[in-house]
Design a protein around this motif. Structure first.
Motif, short mmCIF file in Angstrom:
data_model
loop_
_atom_site.label_atom_id
_atom_site.label_comp_id
_atom_site.label_asym_id
_atom_site.label_seq_id
_atom_site.Cartn_x
_atom_site.Cartn_y
_atom_site.Cartn_z
N THR A 13 0.83 -1.20 0.00
CA THR A 13 0.00 0.00 0.00
C THR A 13 0.87 1.25 0.00
OG1 THR A 13 -0.11 0.00 2.41
CG2 THR A 13 -1.85 -1.19 1.24
N ARG A 14 0.27 2.35 0.34
CA ARG A 14 0.99 3.62 0.49
C ARG A 14 1.29 3.84 1.96
NH1 ARG A 14 -1.31 8.51 -3.09
NH2 ARG A 14 0.21 9.54 -1.77
N SER A 73 9.81 -1.64 9.15
CA SER A 73 8.67 -2.11 8.38
C SER A 73 7.36 -1.50 8.83
CB SER A 73 8.58 -3.64 8.55
OG SER A 73 7.40 -4.15 7.98
N HIS A 74 6.40 -1.50 7.91
CA HIS A 74 5.01 -1.28 8.27
C HIS A 74 4.61 -2.44 9.17
CE1 HIS A 74 3.04 -4.34 5.53
NE2 HIS A 74 4.32 -4.42 5.21
N ALA A 75 3.43 -2.38 9.74
CA ALA A 75 3.04 -3.39 10.73
C ALA A 75 2.15 -4.47 10.16
CB ALA A 75 2.36 -2.71 11.92
N THR A 94 -2.82 5.93 9.09
CA THR A 94 -3.90 6.26 8.16
C THR A 94 -4.86 5.11 7.94
OG1 THR A 94 -2.63 5.63 6.19
CG2 THR A 94 -2.39 7.90 6.97
N LEU A 95 -4.53 3.93 8.44
CA LEU A 95 -5.43 2.79 8.28
C LEU A 95 -6.62 2.91 9.22
CD1 LEU A 95 -2.86 -0.10 7.86
CD2 LEU A 95 -4.03 1.21 6.09
N LEU A 96 -7.73 2.33 8.84
CA LEU A 96 -8.98 2.57 9.55
C LEU A 96 -9.12 1.86 10.88
CD1 LEU A 96 -11.43 2.47 6.51
CD2 LEU A 96 -10.50 4.45 7.68
N ASP A 97 -8.56 0.68 11.02
CA ASP A 97 -8.73 -0.02 12.28
C ASP A 97 -7.43 -0.05 13.06
OD1 ASP A 97 -7.18 -2.04 11.20
OD2 ASP A 97 -8.88 -3.25 10.62
N ASN A 98 -7.45 -0.71 14.19
CA ASN A 98 -6.33 -0.66 15.12
C ASN A 98 -5.54 -1.97 15.16
OD1 ASN A 98 -4.91 0.88 16.99
ND2 ASN A 98 -6.03 0.03 18.72
N HIS A 99 -5.77 -2.89 14.24
CA HIS A 99 -5.14 -4.21 14.35
C HIS A 99 -3.61 -4.13 14.27
CE1 HIS A 99 -5.15 -3.96 9.95
NE2 HIS A 99 -4.23 -4.90 9.96
N GLN A 100 -3.07 -3.23 13.45
CA GLN A 100 -1.61 -3.14 13.34
C GLN A 100 -1.00 -2.66 14.65
OE1 GLN A 100 -0.20 -0.91 9.97
NE2 GLN A 100 -0.58 -2.59 8.58
#
Length: 172
Positions: free
Chosen positions: A10-11, A87-89, A111-117
């Motif tokens: 992704t971005r 890294s990204h998560a 910027t991702l919508l949920d909190n899983h990362q």
């Protein structure tokens, strides 16, 4: 030494911009990293137009040789040759890197919508398997990061899944 940065599929503009910033590059150099490879994905940043498609760009900044590109079919070679991975998560990336025993700093994409990362990164950091950071704290996280203090990630044990499946199906 080589640091490898991946943003996944992704971005993650802010992570790419941060690792190319003077504070982060200077900190990497002070810690002994002379090479930085950045998998940029679809991120937008100052040099993005120079690496569209399958192009690779090589530049030097702050005493660090930097290689930038968008995507490759696999990142296994980069993980294996890296002395540090930032890294990204994404869970797949995290597991791939931890299974190789590589030092890992994870930066959650806000910027991702949920909190899983955030939950995954925090849980694995609490277990001592990785270090997690935010964009504003990245240079300081790199500066204070001691890979020798990490707890090795346990090897995969397929029998645990089989046992769980057997219990769920009533076979045990």
């Amino acid at each position: 030494m080589l640091a490898f940065v991946t943003v996944g599929s992704t971005r993650f503009d802010s992570l790419v911009q941060a690792v190319l910033s003077q504070p982060v590059l200077s900190t990497l150099r002070l810690k002994g990293y002379t090479r930085l490879v950045v998998q940029c994905g679809n991120s937008s940043f100052e040099l993005a137009s120079s690496i569209s498609g399958e192009k690779t760009l090589v530049v030097e900044r702050e005493g660090v040789d930097i290689e930038l590109w968008n995507f490759k079919p696999t990142l296994q070679k980069e993980y294996e040759s890296a002395d540090l991975v930032i890294s990204h998560a994404g869970s797949g990336t995290i597991l791939d890197v931890l299974r190789l025993g590589k030092p890992l700093i994870v930066v959650v994409n806000p910027t991702l919508l949920d909190n899983h990362q955030q939950e995954l990164a925090a849980a694995l950091a609490d277990l001592g398997h990785l270090q997690h950071s935010t964009i504003p704290d990245l240079a300081q996280t790199i500066q204070s990061f001691e890979p020798s203090s990490l707890t090795p990630f346990p090897p995969f044990d397929g029998s645990r899944f089989a046992k769980l499946l057997d219990e769920h199906m009533g076979f045990s």
